[in-house]
Scaffold this active site. Structure first.
Site, PDB file in Angstrom:
ATOM      1  N   GLN A 199       1.188  -1.261  -0.265  1.00 46.26           N
ATOM      2  CA  GLN A 199      -0.191   0.348   0.029  1.00 46.26           C
ATOM      3  C   GLN A 199       0.792   1.152  -0.101  1.00 46.26           C
ATOM      4  O   GLN A 199       0.560   2.624  -0.317  1.00 46.26           O
ATOM      5  CB  GLN A 199      -1.406  -0.509   1.395  1.00 46.26           C
ATOM      6  CG  GLN A 199      -1.672  -0.947   1.442  1.00 46.26           C
ATOM      7  CD  GLN A 199      -2.579  -1.305  -0.111  1.00 46.26           C
ATOM      8  OE1 GLN A 199      -3.485  -0.372  -0.617  1.00 46.26           O
ATOM      9  NE2 GLN A 199      -2.416  -2.325  -1.171  1.00 46.26           N
TER      10      GLN A 199
ATOM     11  N   HIS B 245       1.676   2.794  -3.406  1.00 47.15           N
ATOM     12  CA  HIS B 245       0.392   3.741  -3.869  1.00 47.15           C
ATOM     13  C   HIS B 245       0.437   5.694  -4.026  1.00 47.15           C
ATOM     14  O   HIS B 245       0.384   5.470  -5.320  1.00 47.15           O
ATOM     15  CB  HIS B 245      -0.784   3.279  -3.145  1.00 47.15           C
ATOM     16  CG  HIS B 245      -1.768   2.452  -3.853  1.00 47.15           C
ATOM     17  ND1 HIS B 245      -2.012   1.817  -4.915  1.00 47.15           N
ATOM     18  CD2 HIS B 245      -2.384   0.743  -3.395  1.00 47.15           C
ATOM     19  CE1 HIS B 245      -2.825   1.010  -5.559  1.00 47.15           C
ATOM     20  NE2 HIS B 245      -2.830   0.728  -4.586  1.00 47.15           N
TER      21      HIS B 245
ATOM     22  N   GLU C 133      -9.016   1.470   6.091  1.00 47.17           N
ATOM     23  CA  GLU C 133      -9.234   0.936   4.788  1.00 47.17           C
ATOM     24  C   GLU C 133      -9.192  -0.539   5.191  1.00 47.17           C
ATOM     25  O   GLU C 133     -10.389  -1.350   4.549  1.00 47.17           O
ATOM     26  CB  GLU C 133      -8.920   1.311   3.909  1.00 47.17           C
ATOM     27  CG  GLU C 133      -9.046   1.572   2.671  1.00 47.17           C
ATOM     28  CD  GLU C 133      -8.101   1.619   1.362  1.00 47.17           C
ATOM     29  OE1 GLU C 133      -7.228   1.905   1.519  1.00 47.17           O
ATOM     30  OE2 GLU C 133      -8.290   1.682   0.078  1.00 47.17           O
ATOM     31  N   HIS C 134      -8.286  -1.052   4.765  1.00 50.85           N
ATOM     32  CA  HIS C 134      -7.256  -1.933   4.686  1.00 50.85           C
ATOM     33  C   HIS C 134      -7.190  -2.977   5.846  1.00 50.85           C
ATOM     34  O   HIS C 134      -6.450  -2.376   6.360  1.00 50.85           O
ATOM     35  CB  HIS C 134      -6.294  -2.885   3.638  1.00 50.85           C
ATOM     36  CG  HIS C 134      -6.783  -2.144   2.237  1.00 50.85           C
ATOM     37  ND1 HIS C 134      -6.396  -1.060   1.850  1.00 50.85           N
ATOM     38  CD2 HIS C 134      -7.668  -3.263   1.160  1.00 50.85           C
ATOM     39  CE1 HIS C 134      -6.804  -0.635   0.230  1.00 50.85           C
ATOM     40  NE2 HIS C 134      -7.837  -1.803   0.252  1.00 50.85           N
TER      41      HIS C 134
ATOM     42  N   ASP D 102      -6.977  -6.528  -3.799  1.00 51.89           N
ATOM     43  CA  ASP D 102      -7.147  -5.740  -4.560  1.00 51.89           C
ATOM     44  C   ASP D 102      -7.057  -5.561  -6.061  1.00 51.89           C
ATOM     45  O   ASP D 102      -7.930  -5.131  -6.586  1.00 51.89           O
ATOM     46  CB  ASP D 102      -5.515  -4.730  -4.426  1.00 51.89           C
ATOM     47  CG  ASP D 102      -5.201  -4.004  -3.139  1.00 51.89           C
ATOM     48  OD1 ASP D 102      -6.222  -3.643  -2.407  1.00 51.89           O
ATOM     49  OD2 ASP D 102      -4.512  -3.591  -2.514  1.00 51.89           O
TER      50      ASP D 102
ATOM     51  N   HIS E   6     -53.115  16.453   7.594  1.00 53.45           N
ATOM     52  CA  HIS E   6     -53.401  15.283   7.767  1.00 53.45           C
ATOM     53  C   HIS E   6     -54.365  14.283   8.411  1.00 53.45           C
ATOM     54  O   HIS E   6     -54.912  13.134   7.669  1.00 53.45           O
ATOM     55  CB  HIS E   6     -52.325  15.089   9.009  1.00 53.45           C
ATOM     56  CG  HIS E   6     -50.898  15.079   8.326  1.00 53.45           C
ATOM     57  ND1 HIS E   6     -49.917  16.288   7.805  1.00 53.45           N
ATOM     58  CD2 HIS E   6     -49.660  14.336   7.432  1.00 53.45           C
ATOM     59  CE1 HIS E   6     -48.984  16.772   7.120  1.00 53.45           C
ATOM     60  NE2 HIS E   6     -48.736  15.534   6.941  1.00 53.45           N
TER      61      HIS E   6
HETATM   62  N1  LIG Z   1      -9.005   4.237  -2.085  1.00 51.65           N
HETATM   63  C1  LIG Z   1      -9.261   3.335  -3.701  1.00 51.65           C
HETATM   64  O1  LIG Z   1      -9.884   2.795  -3.266  1.00 51.65           O
HETATM   65  C2  LIG Z   1      -7.989   3.542  -4.279  1.00 51.65           C
HETATM   66  C3  LIG Z   1      -7.818   3.027  -5.414  1.00 51.65           C
HETATM   67  C4  LIG Z   1      -7.036   3.255  -6.386  1.00 51.65           C
HETATM   68  C5  LIG Z   1      -6.114   4.055  -6.263  1.00 51.65           C
HETATM   69  N2  LIG Z   1      -6.236   5.193  -4.843  1.00 51.65           N
HETATM   70  C6  LIG Z   1      -5.851   6.143  -4.786  1.00 51.65           C
HETATM   71  O2  LIG Z   1      -5.962   6.864  -5.936  1.00 51.65           O
HETATM   72  C7  LIG Z   1      -4.967   8.000  -6.001  1.00 51.65           C
HETATM   73  C8  LIG Z   1      -4.463   7.967  -7.469  1.00 51.65           C
HETATM   74  O3  LIG Z   1      -4.099   9.600  -7.117  1.00 51.65           O
HETATM   75  P1  LIG Z   1      -2.838   9.655  -9.062  1.00 51.65           P
HETATM   76  O4  LIG Z   1      -2.511  10.624  -8.819  1.00 51.65           O
HETATM   77  O5  LIG Z   1      -2.005   8.818  -9.635  1.00 51.65           O
HETATM   78  O6  LIG Z   1      -4.209   9.807  -9.731  1.00 51.65           O
HETATM   79  P2  LIG Z   1      -5.185  10.727 -10.426  1.00 51.65           P
HETATM   80  O7  LIG Z   1      -6.289  10.069 -11.329  1.00 51.65           O
HETATM   81  O8  LIG Z   1      -6.445   9.682  -9.130  1.00 51.65           O
HETATM   82  O9  LIG Z   1      -4.968  12.055 -10.134  1.00 51.65           O
HETATM   83  C9  LIG Z   1      -4.274  12.690 -11.564  1.00 51.65           C
HETATM   84  C10 LIG Z   1      -4.966  13.816 -11.677  1.00 51.65           C
HETATM   85  O10 LIG Z   1      -5.383  14.769 -10.942  1.00 51.65           O
HETATM   86  C11 LIG Z   1      -5.039  15.640 -11.631  1.00 51.65           C
HETATM   87  N3  LIG Z   1      -3.730  16.500 -10.892  1.00 51.65           N
HETATM   88  C12 LIG Z   1      -2.764  16.422 -10.886  1.00 51.65           C
HETATM   89  N4  LIG Z   1      -1.881  17.255 -10.477  1.00 51.65           N
HETATM   90  C13 LIG Z   1      -2.062  17.913  -9.930  1.00 51.65           C
HETATM   91  C14 LIG Z   1      -2.537  19.909  -9.594  1.00 51.65           C
HETATM   92  N5  LIG Z   1      -1.366  20.257  -8.550  1.00 51.65           N
HETATM   93  N6  LIG Z   1      -3.887  20.884  -9.463  1.00 51.65           N
HETATM   94  C15 LIG Z   1      -4.830  19.959 -10.172  1.00 51.65           C
HETATM   95  N7  LIG Z   1      -5.259  18.258 -10.691  1.00 51.65           N
HETATM   96  C16 LIG Z   1      -4.324  17.933 -10.398  1.00 51.65           C
HETATM   97  C17 LIG Z   1      -4.335  16.305 -12.648  1.00 51.65           C
HETATM   98  O11 LIG Z   1      -5.608  16.621 -13.724  1.00 51.65           O
HETATM   99  C18 LIG Z   1      -4.635  13.863 -12.891  1.00 51.65           C
HETATM  100  O12 LIG Z   1      -4.854  14.235 -13.890  1.00 51.65           O
HETATM  101  C19 LIG Z   1      -3.588   7.801  -4.865  1.00 51.65           C
HETATM  102  O13 LIG Z   1      -3.635   8.512  -4.548  1.00 51.65           O
HETATM  103  C20 LIG Z   1      -4.210   5.821  -4.935  1.00 51.65           C
HETATM  104  O14 LIG Z   1      -3.329   5.831  -3.107  1.00 51.65           O
HETATM  105  C21 LIG Z   1      -6.967   4.922  -4.281  1.00 51.65           C
HETATM  106  N1  LIG Z   2      -4.706  -0.960  -3.212  1.00 50.05           N
HETATM  107  C1  LIG Z   2      -5.982  -0.173  -4.322  1.00 50.05           C
HETATM  108  C2  LIG Z   2      -7.115   0.818  -2.721  1.00 50.05           C
HETATM  109  O1  LIG Z   2      -6.844   0.830  -1.733  1.00 50.05           O
HETATM  110  C3  LIG Z   2      -6.623  -0.603  -4.573  1.00 50.05           C
HETATM  111  C4  LIG Z   2      -5.085  -1.146  -5.933  1.00 50.05           C
HETATM  112  C5  LIG Z   2      -5.800  -1.187  -7.324  1.00 50.05           C
HETATM  113  N2  LIG Z   2      -4.505  -1.157  -7.801  1.00 50.05           N
HETATM  114  C6  LIG Z   2      -3.692  -2.647  -6.660  1.00 50.05           C
HETATM  115  N3  LIG Z   2      -3.907  -1.732  -5.737  1.00 50.05           N
END
Ligand SMILES: NC(=O)c1ccc[n+]([C@@H]2O[C@H](COP(=O)([O-])OP(=O)(O)OC[C@H]3O[C@@H](n4cnc5c(N)ncnc54)[C@H](O)[C@@H]3O)[C@@H](O)[C@H]2O)c1
Ligand SMILES: N[C@H](CO)Cc1c[nH]c[nH+]1
Length: 906
Positions: free
Chosen positions: A727, A730, A796-797, A830, A889
């Site tokens: 995690q 990520h 979360e997990h 995941d 009513h």
């Molecule tokens: N909780 C869950 O189930 C789960 C599952 C998968 C991923 N995640 C999380 O999702 C997140 C993915 O993040 P990511 O960044 O890789 O992808 P993302 O798709 O969430 O974000 C990318 C976008 O962020 C925007 N961005 C980036 N910098 C910016 C700035 N300075 N100002 C305004 N907008 C901006 C852009 O538009 C870009 O397209 C991670 O935090 C990951 O832990 C959570």
């Molecule tokens: N761990 C993420 C949810 O918190 C989901 C994910 C996508 N791919 C791998 N992991």
């Protein structure tokens, strides 16, 4: 810079200038006004009339030089008030101005110009001479043929002489590259066929005299330009007659090559007011600057329908102005522009907001500066149109300001200067915190550890907190993004995608099918198989979530639990004759956000797409950021087809959330947005959910990933470390927590060593380092303490790697998803085992559940009451309604009960 655009310069010699001469002059030439007449005539001359002011002659004066001299301050004042130029023979005066002012606004009056030095300093020359050779010499010394500086010629020795120049004089002087000065008392303006006036030169004849056509039909090519924004409207032809009519009437006339004299708009009403008529540099073509009549059915210039001009429709500011004018007359109800027109406070607040945003935009980010400037211009023009003015008035005001030569200090008002300082200081602070962290590759990758018995109550509260998110700053970034999507739809979406994802797209939306054979070939075959297996497992687990075993099942294949089966209806007869039911329906239009900033996540597309598919949502928009080349990962496209997505929105971040929440020209508006994402995505989801007008809900505030591992002395250190790191990789904001049950120092060290060595082998080690920096290990004495910590943290997990893990599951109160036993790594959940990985983070597991089929459904209740049922229930309802003071009513029941009793007694 002054330029010759007419062969004649009328010199006003009386305070009265009659029509139609005044009108014809104002449309085609500057007017030379002696200083002593200026105050008197200024209120009477047309607003469009360019004018020069002629100062009294210094050299010809019989009195002392000081009595006639005009101070530089007076001259500056005359220029500030709108004079285009000053004509003077006073070289001291000319030199007393800075080079720039003199060279653009001061005309030297002299009988001959022989100094190169003066030629460079002045804007033009008024030559008093009868000698054509002197004119030629002056044109050459001044460099008029290359720099365009004008030479005006007064033929008499005194400019107030009444000697009448002829059209031949005009032609002769024009041939030398100069314009002839003629006193207005010897001018008239005659219509076609009108008799000449004795002792007067026809101004229009004089204006036309040097024009020569090189065409067989002797017409003059005429460019027609809109006076607003200088947009070219079309090319037409003029004849001496049509020019005469235009100058006299002020309504544009042209010469049609088929139909002869053409009074533009005579039948349609779409007339053009002539603002100015200019001759080109070699007197064979004309420019008509016109103001198109507004409000007629076909106000445009082009004969093809209601088009503004013949070349193309207007763009930029001119287009915006015309759209705003249309909106002002008949804005679609509920449109944002209509709101702005009817709510001056909103418009005022937006103007202030946009001005501040433009001021804050960094010069290096040129796209951002353009973006904010466009927003400010939009609101500024909305304000003007709402006040009944447009670009033409703005340009006129700009031109008037550009005529001022007195420079104001230009300091900002104190209040605004202070605000600007504060904003800069805030930004400096923010920039400091936004700097990428300096990572030391040799530093150990180690989670900070604490023994529960050694920490205070307040430390416990601190350790249970998530890494702080700068919510206000993130919201501050997201709000303008959302606003621009709301106001400018796809155009803003494409700009923001270019800005944040570096992808230049033509359209943000793709429609199915998404993955053809070519696309599928780009995916490794074993990955296709893995996705298929994951789809099958996740689908099986989610399909089973449909309620198929209610008290009363309905639907075609209800018993099988098939996807086609309707959810069972929950039915309870709460008292005899009173039947209450609950049934579910899909949420019709849903948006599914699949993150794509730092990793390709087809698994998230499955986790969102499958429950929406099982719930039978009719519109499923998958949003994901494109790669810089504009493409979308083929694995995501493959999943999009498998889950039956109806649209693929190639955008990420707050802008994707905005597009789905508000809808754009190509992206449908959705009713609910689900899916994880970074801080920008999460903040945008929260903002749109709170806008009552937007009517969109969200699944949950899912943010950076997190895991809490409970491990005892039996746990394999390599397994524990691998789960923590899975995690941590990520994102830098992810947090991982290890809760060790009675671990010795050596046992803890073994896990820490594994964390360090496994992390160093990961490609995303830099991200891991930052996440590990925000993480904690807590060592408890007992299993109960460990579980209490986990329940308070609400992860979360939750991974349980202890000797009897199932027993601990019973004690779980708060968690998104639980992974039980040493051989259940979180990665399986995941990606492929069947449970959903879109789960509540940040402690929201206390109140929220992860995504499931019910995320995409709503429950509706119904009831049906028989006559006997109402007989039993009705009196209770009447009593309760009376107790609440709600007579209506009570009546709704009484009227029915009365009807029942009268029909039973009948
Ligand atoms: N909780 C869950 O189930 C789960 C599952 C998968 C991923 N995640 C999380 O999702 C997140 C993915 O993040 P990511 O960044 O890789 O992808 P993302 O798709 O969430 O974000 C990318 C976008 O962020 C925007 N961005 C980036 N910098 C910016 C700035 N300075 N100002 C305004 N907008 C901006 C852009 O538009 C870009 O397209 C991670 O935090 C990951 O832990 C959570
Ligand atoms: N761990 C993420 C949810 O918190 C989901 C994910 C996508 N791919 C791998 N992991």
């Amino acid at each position: 810079m002054l330029q010759l655009s007419s062969p004649i310069l009328p010199l006003l010699d009386s305070s009265v200038l009659d029509q139609p001469l005044a009108g014809a002059i104002s449309r085609s030439s500057a007017l030379l006004i002696p200083l002593h007449l200026l105050e008197k005539v200024k209120p009477t001359i047309s607003a469009n009339q360019p004018y020069f002011v002629l100062l009294p002659n210094q050299h010809a004066s019989s009195s002392s030089s000081s009595s006639n001299s005009i101070s530089p301050e007076t001259v500056a004042d005359i220029l500030d008030q709108g004079a285009d130029a000053i004509v003077t023979d006073d070289l001291h005066l000319i030199h007393s101005f800075d080079q720039q002012t003199s060279a653009s606004r001061l005309i030297y009056s002299t009988p001959n110009l022989d100094s190169q030095e003066i030629a460079q300093v002045v804007a033009g020359v008024l030559l008093t001479t009868n000698d054509h050779g002197a004119v030629t010499q002056t044109v050459s010394t001044l460099g008029s043929k290359t720099n365009g500086k004008p030479v005006f010629v007064s033929l008499s020795s005194s400019s107030t002489s009444s000697a009448l120049p002829s059209t031949q004089d005009v032609i002769a002087i024009a041939a030398l590259g100069a314009a002839l000065v003629v006193v207005t008392s010897s001018l008239c303006a005659l219509d076609d066929g009108q008799e000449a006036v004795a002792g007067k030169l026809d101004y229009i004849d004089a204006f036309l005299a040097p024009l020569k056509s090189d065409r067989a039909d002797k017409l003059f090519a005429t460019v027609v330009v809109s006076s607003a924004c200088s947009t070219s409207l079309g090319l037409v032809y003029s004849s001496p007659l049509s020019i005469r009519k235009s100058l006299l009437t002020g309504s544009a006339h042209y010469q049609s090559r088929n139909r002869g004299l053409w009074h533009k708009g005579e039948t349609s009403g779409a007339t053009q007011e002539v603002v100015s008529v200019r001759q080109d540099c070699d007197n064979d073509a004309l420019e008509f600057r016109v103001r198109q009549s507004k409000g007629t059915a076909s106000a445009g210039f082009c004969h093809l329908g209601n088009r503004e001009g013949c070349f193309s429709s207007a763009s930029g500011l001119a287009k915006l102005e015309s759209t705003l004018r249309e909106r002002k007359q008949s804005a679609p109800a509920g449109s944002y522009t209509a709101r702005l027109f009817s709510d001056p406070s909103l418009l005022g607040a937006k103007l202030r907001e946009e001005a501040a945003e433009l001021a804050d935009a960094k010069n290096e980010d040129t796209q951002h500066v353009a973006f904010e400037a466009a927003d400010l211009l939009y609101f500024a023009l909305t304000k003007c149109v709402s006040a009944g003015i447009g670009l033409e008035e703005i340009e006129r005001s700009l031109d008037a300001k550009s005529k001022k030569v007195t420079r104001r200090k230009g300091d900002a008002k104190e209040k605004f200067a202070k605000e600007q300082k504060e904003s800069e200081q805030r930004k400096e602070g923010k920039a400091e915190s936004a700097k990428p962290p300096v990572l030391d590759a040799d530093a150990p990758i180690k989670i900070k550890s604490y023994r529960l018995s050694e920490i205070s109550a307040s430390q416990r509260i601190e350790l249970l907190k998530r890494p702080s998110i700068k919510t206000e700053a993130i919201m501050g970034i997201c709000k303008p993004i959302l606003k621009s999507i709301k106001e400018r739809g796809d155009a803003a979406l494409l700009e923001l995608t270019a800005k944040f994802d570096k992808a230049q797209l033509e359209t943000p939306i793709r429609l199915p099918p998404f993955a053809n054979e070519e696309v599928i070939k780009q995916i490794r075959p074993d990955v296709v198989k893995a996705i298929d297996q994951a789809y099958s497992n996740i689908h099986a687990f989610h399909k089973a979530q449909k309620v198929t075993s209610g008290n009363k099942a309905v639907g075609p294949t209800d018993k099988s639990g098939d996807e086609e089966a309707e959810d069972a209806i929950l039915e309870v007869e709460t008292m005899p004759g009173v039947v209450c039911r609950r049934f579910s329906r899909p949420i019709e239009r849903v948006g599914l956000y699949v993150p794509g900033g730092t990793a390709v996540l087809p698994s998230t597309a499955l986790m969102l797409g499958i429950p929406a598919q099982v719930a039978k949502c009719s519109t499923k928009v998958i949003a994901t950021p494109p790669r810089p080349d504009g493409s979308i990962a083929p694995e995501v496209l493959y999943v999009a087809d498998k889950v039956g997505a109806t649209h693929l929105l190639c955008a990420g971040g707050a802008q994707a959330v905005g597009a789905m929440a508000y809808g754009t020209e190509t992206c449908p508006k959705v009713d609910k947005i689900a899916g994880p994402g970074n801080q920008f995505v999460t903040a945008a989801k929260m903002i749109v959910q709170n806008e009552t007008d937007t009517l969109v809900s969200i699944d949950m505030p899912a943010g950076p990933s997190e895991v809490l591992v409970i491990a005892d002395g039996e746990a394999d250190p390599a397994f524990v470390a691998s789960d923590l790191l899975s995690q941590a990789e990520h994102g830098p904001d992810s947090q991982v927590v290890l809760v060790g049950i009675d671990l010795s120092d050596d046992q803890l060290l073994a896990i820490e060593k594994e964390v360090d060595s496994q992390a160093r082998r990961l490609p995303r080690v830099d991200i891991v380092r930052q996440a590990i920096d925000k993480s904690v290990t807590v060592i408890t004495k007992t299993r109960e303490e460990a579980m209490d910590w986990s329940n308070d943290y609400a992860p979360e997990h939750l991974i349980i790697q202890t000797q009897y893990p199932e027993e601990m599951v019973n004690k779980v109160k708060n968690a998104g998803s639980v992974f039980v036993g040493a051989f259940t790594p979180e990665s399986c959940g995941d990606l492929a085992s069947g449970t959903n990985h879109v789960l509540p983070t940040y402690g929201f597991a206390r109140t929220y559940s992860g995504v499931s089929v019910s995320t995409f459904q709503k429950n509706i209740t119904s009831q049906q009451i028989s006559t006997s049922g109402l007989g039993l229930l009705g009196p209770h309802v009447v009593n309760m309604a009376e107790c609440e003071g709600l007579e209506a009513h009570a009546n709704a029941v009484r009227v029915r009960l009365q009807k029942l009793s009268s029909s039973s007694s009948a």
